[in-house]
Design a protein around this motif. Structure first.
Motif, mmCIF file in Angstrom:
data_model
loop_
_atom_site.group_PDB
_atom_site.id
_atom_site.type_symbol
_atom_site.label_atom_id
_atom_site.label_comp_id
_atom_site.label_asym_id
_atom_site.label_seq_id
_atom_site.Cartn_x
_atom_site.Cartn_y
_atom_site.Cartn_z
ATOM 1 N N GLY A 1 0.814 -1.332 0.125
ATOM 2 C CA GLY A 1 -0.010 0.146 -0.091
ATOM 3 C C GLY A 1 1.084 1.248 0.047
ATOM 4 N N GLU A 2 0.281 2.429 -0.569
ATOM 5 C CA GLU A 2 0.945 3.837 -0.681
ATOM 6 C C GLU A 2 1.445 4.311 0.650
ATOM 7 O OE1 GLU A 2 -0.169 7.512 -3.120
ATOM 8 O OE2 GLU A 2 -1.024 5.651 -3.631
ATOM 9 N N ALA A 3 1.160 4.330 1.725
ATOM 10 C CA ALA A 3 1.410 4.938 2.861
ATOM 11 C C ALA A 3 2.951 4.137 3.511
ATOM 12 C CB ALA A 3 0.702 5.001 3.990
ATOM 13 N N ARG A 4 2.586 2.893 3.379
ATOM 14 C CA ARG A 4 4.028 2.110 3.923
ATOM 15 C C ARG A 4 5.098 2.255 3.055
ATOM 16 N NH1 ARG A 4 3.546 -4.250 5.884
ATOM 17 N NH2 ARG A 4 5.702 -4.452 6.807
ATOM 18 N N ALA A 5 4.655 1.950 1.694
ATOM 19 C CA ALA A 5 5.539 1.985 0.599
ATOM 20 C C ALA A 5 6.364 3.261 0.444
ATOM 21 C CB ALA A 5 4.750 1.754 -0.625
ATOM 22 N N GLU A 6 5.837 4.374 0.941
ATOM 23 C CA GLU A 6 6.210 5.699 0.992
ATOM 24 C C GLU A 6 7.305 5.718 2.123
ATOM 25 O OE1 GLU A 6 6.337 10.003 -0.030
ATOM 26 O OE2 GLU A 6 4.831 8.586 -0.856
ATOM 27 N N ARG A 7 7.106 5.342 3.292
ATOM 28 C CA ARG A 7 7.931 5.235 4.645
ATOM 29 C C ARG A 7 8.966 4.319 4.325
ATOM 30 N NH1 ARG A 7 3.051 4.710 7.210
ATOM 31 N NH2 ARG A 7 3.393 2.618 7.675
ATOM 32 N N MET A 8 8.797 3.210 3.836
ATOM 33 C CA MET A 8 10.096 2.358 3.419
ATOM 34 C C MET A 8 10.944 2.977 2.350
ATOM 35 S SD MET A 8 7.790 -1.172 3.116
ATOM 36 C CE MET A 8 9.003 -2.355 2.965
ATOM 37 N N THR A 9 10.705 3.387 1.279
ATOM 38 C CA THR A 9 11.247 4.043 0.449
ATOM 39 C C THR A 9 12.046 5.233 0.791
ATOM 40 O OG1 THR A 9 9.659 3.503 -1.119
ATOM 41 C CG2 THR A 9 11.718 4.952 -2.170
ATOM 42 N N ARG A 10 11.720 6.167 1.711
ATOM 43 C CA ARG A 10 12.351 7.082 2.218
ATOM 44 C C ARG A 10 13.319 6.651 3.551
ATOM 45 N NH1 ARG A 10 10.319 12.031 0.976
ATOM 46 N NH2 ARG A 10 8.564 12.361 -0.235
ATOM 47 N N LEU A 11 13.044 5.504 3.920
ATOM 48 C CA LEU A 11 13.808 5.144 4.990
ATOM 49 C C LEU A 11 15.157 4.423 4.111
ATOM 50 C CD1 LEU A 11 14.218 4.178 7.897
ATOM 51 C CD2 LEU A 11 13.424 1.964 7.582
#
Length: 241
Positions: A148-158
């Motif tokens: 999903g989008e929100a978790r994917a965004e967090r993981m990519t920024r990490l």
């Protein structure tokens, strides 16, 4: 290690039967320089994720290609130690003495060191990497499908937390506009500073035509590539250990 004078030693091989074995991203840079009489074989980029598989695939190709060529030009660097242990029984192996293909795209180890010193937190992109789906935006899209989008965004920024710059390497070998724009959008999406870096075909040109000087490792038939072959000086050795 080859010193400059030793590059003359290889002069007869510059016109011998040659064959290129290269990664899918690097062949893009080599192809424009290849004369019609030098064939090439391309290995899947995904093998980089599994260095042992890459090593095995490279050795298999080397064994087969040795029947048709006297010199095998490898479009690879050290690549997570994947080339260590490779050997050709009847052909010479020639490989740029670099850690990975960023130096190949920039034209030399020195150019890469200069960039790393100036801006260590750089995520590099080229047309070839974008085409094979290797970049933060492509990884983000895969994660979106999975989490999903929100978790994917967090993981990519990490994943990108240590990067401040996205360096798009323009090697000048193709229509660049579309890839430049995609790289720019990727930088914007993940709050990285976009910068275009001029690449150079210098290393690729020397791989195909010589001279094979200190920037190259030339491995004679029957000899095995070793990690120590990639250490260019005592200073570099100190830095790597």
């Amino acid at each position: 290690m080859q010193h400059h004078s030793e590059s003359h030693r290889w002069a007869p091989l510059y016109t011998a039967r040659r064959l290129v074995i290269a990664c899918a991203t690097v062949i893009e840079e080599i192809s424009p320089f290849l004369p019609a009489d030098i064939p090439s074989e391309i290995l899947d980029f995904g093998l980089h994720l599994h260095p042992q598989e890459l090593k095995k695939s490279l050795q298999d190709r080397i064994d087969l290609a040795s029947h048709h060529a006297d010199v095998l030009l490898l479009g690879y660097g050290l690549c997570s130690m994947a080339v260590v242990g490779l050997q050709a029984t009847t052909a010479h192996l020639v490989i740029p003495r670099v850690d990975d293909c960023i130096s190949i795209f920039l034209g030399s180890c020195d150019a890469y060191r200069e960039q790393a010193k100036k801006e260590p937190g750089t995520y590099y992109l080229t047309k070839g990497w974008m085409e094979v789906g290797d970049g933060p935006f492509e990884e983000y899209k895969r994660l979106v499908d999975k989490f999903g989008e929100a978790r994917a965004e967090r993981m990519t920024r990490l994943m990108l937390k240590n990067y401040v710059r996205l360096g798009f390497i323009n090697t000048g070998q193709y229509q660049i506009e579309r890839y430049r724009e995609l790289a720019r959008q990727t930088a914007e999406k993940f709050d990285l500073r976009f910068e275009e870096i001029n690449g150079s075909p210098a290393l690729v040109n020397k791989l195909v035509f010589g001279p094979w000087d200190d920037e190259f490792l030339v491995v004679e038939p029957g000899r095995t590539i070793q990690y120590s072959d990639f250490v260019r000086s005592q200073t570099t050795l100190t830095e790597k250990t």
